[in-house]
Design an enzyme around this catalytic site. Structure first.
Site, PDB file in Angstrom:
ATOM      1  N   LEU A 187       0.809  -1.220   0.000  1.00 29.88           N
ATOM      2  CA  LEU A 187       0.000   0.000   0.000  1.00 29.88           C
ATOM      3  C   LEU A 187       0.842   1.270   0.000  1.00 29.88           C
ATOM      4  O   LEU A 187       0.335   2.345   0.311  1.00 29.88           O
ATOM      5  CB  LEU A 187      -0.944   0.007   1.211  1.00 29.88           C
ATOM      6  N   CYS A 205       3.555  -1.095   8.390  1.00 22.72           N
ATOM      7  CA  CYS A 205       2.126  -0.859   8.165  1.00 22.72           C
ATOM      8  C   CYS A 205       1.341  -2.175   8.225  1.00 22.72           C
ATOM      9  O   CYS A 205       0.323  -2.264   8.928  1.00 22.72           O
ATOM     10  CB  CYS A 205       1.915  -0.176   6.824  1.00 22.72           C
ATOM     11  N   HIS A 206       1.800  -3.178   7.469  1.00 21.70           N
ATOM     12  CA  HIS A 206       1.048  -4.431   7.409  1.00 21.70           C
ATOM     13  C   HIS A 206       1.941  -5.668   7.506  1.00 21.70           C
ATOM     14  O   HIS A 206       1.498  -6.772   7.230  1.00 21.70           O
ATOM     15  CB  HIS A 206       0.219  -4.495   6.125  1.00 21.70           C
ATOM     16  N   GLY A 207       3.218  -5.454   7.883  1.00 20.91           N
ATOM     17  CA  GLY A 207       4.076  -6.592   8.208  1.00 20.91           C
ATOM     18  C   GLY A 207       4.688  -7.327   7.029  1.00 20.91           C
ATOM     19  O   GLY A 207       4.860  -8.545   7.100  1.00 20.91           O
ATOM     20  N   PRO A 220       1.822  -9.342   3.220  1.00 18.06           N
ATOM     21  CA  PRO A 220       0.807  -9.156   2.177  1.00 18.06           C
ATOM     22  C   PRO A 220       1.313  -8.536   0.877  1.00 18.06           C
ATOM     23  O   PRO A 220       0.571  -8.504  -0.104  1.00 18.06           O
ATOM     24  CB  PRO A 220      -0.208  -8.241   2.851  1.00 18.06           C
TER      25      PRO A 220
END
Length: 241
Positions: A187, A205-207, A220
């Site tokens: 992202l 942010c999301h690993g 992700p």
């Protein structure tokens, strides 16, 4: 009107051809009597006046006053008209060409934009195992000076196990230096350097975890980190763009 035209015609050819082929006897006699009363200077034709301008393709002198006294090669109003038309077309074509060039030039990037298109960095002071972050076109660029152990480790990775298969060799110009755009492909966050399970980059942010080759290994993110266009200058500097 027909009588006047016939009269004019018969008067023109009165000394040239038999008139009976064109007019009746009564009309011919009338025309002959009229022609004897005509003064040549008034415009009608006599045999002597015909010879004066017969080379012009006309047998009447009604328009002598309007005739141009022009010798071959002399200029006239028509020559001037042709000159003006040709000059006008030349000016029009030149103006259209300049307008087209100006329009095309306006679409080229400005000088300040071209200056930002490439950036040169001196990386000679970066020690092995360290990463620096520079800016290029508003984006963060990660430049990592890799150790021999890191190069060997990344070269041994089985690419069939990778989400976005790429060899380490295909992602570097010089194995000692890795240059990637520092943006997570998930992202758009900026990952942390020297972090994560693979000691490369970690996106908080999301690993997402990236290895020292910038390849996604866990999390992700769908793709490896992008590579900017870059080269090495003869003096060892890094030219991006």
């Amino acid at each position: 009107k027909s009588v006047r035209l016939q009269t004019f015609h018969c008067n023109l050819v009165i000394q040239e051809i038999p008139l009976k082929s064109y007019c009746s006897d009564q009309v011919i006699e009338m025309f002959k009597s009229i022609s004897r009363l005509v003064v040549p200077s008034k415009g009608l034709v006599t045999s002597s006046s015909r010879r004066g301008f017969s080379h012009m393709g006309s047998v009447d002198g009604l328009f002598d006053s309007e005739k141009l006294d022009k010798n071959p090669g002399d200029g006239n109003r028509r020559d001037f008209t042709y000159f003006m038309l040709g000059g006008g077309r030349l000016v029009w074509a030149t103006t259209a060409r300049l307008a087209l060039l100006s329009f095309v030039s306006s679409m080229n990037p400005a000088a300040d934009v071209l200056a930002l298109a490439s950036a040169e960095f001196d990386v000679s002071s970066v020690p092995e195992g360290n990463t620096i972050t520079v800016k290029w076109r508003g984006k963060p660029i990660f430049i990592r000076h890799r150790t021999a152990a890191e190069i060997s480790k990344e070269a041994e990775v089985d690419i069939s196990t990778l989400r976005d298969p790429e060899t380490d060799v295909s992602r570097t110009l010089d194995p000692s230096w890795l240059v990637v755009i520092g943006i997570c492909t998930h992202l758009g966050c900026v990952p942390l350097s020297n972090a994560g399970e693979y000691n490369g980059w970690f996106c908080p942010c999301h690993g997402s975890h990236y290895d020292v080759s910038g390849r996604i290994r866990k999390g992700p993110a769908p793709l490896n980190m992008e590579l900017p266009p870059y080269t090495r200058t003869p003096d060892g500097k890094l030219l991006i763009g």
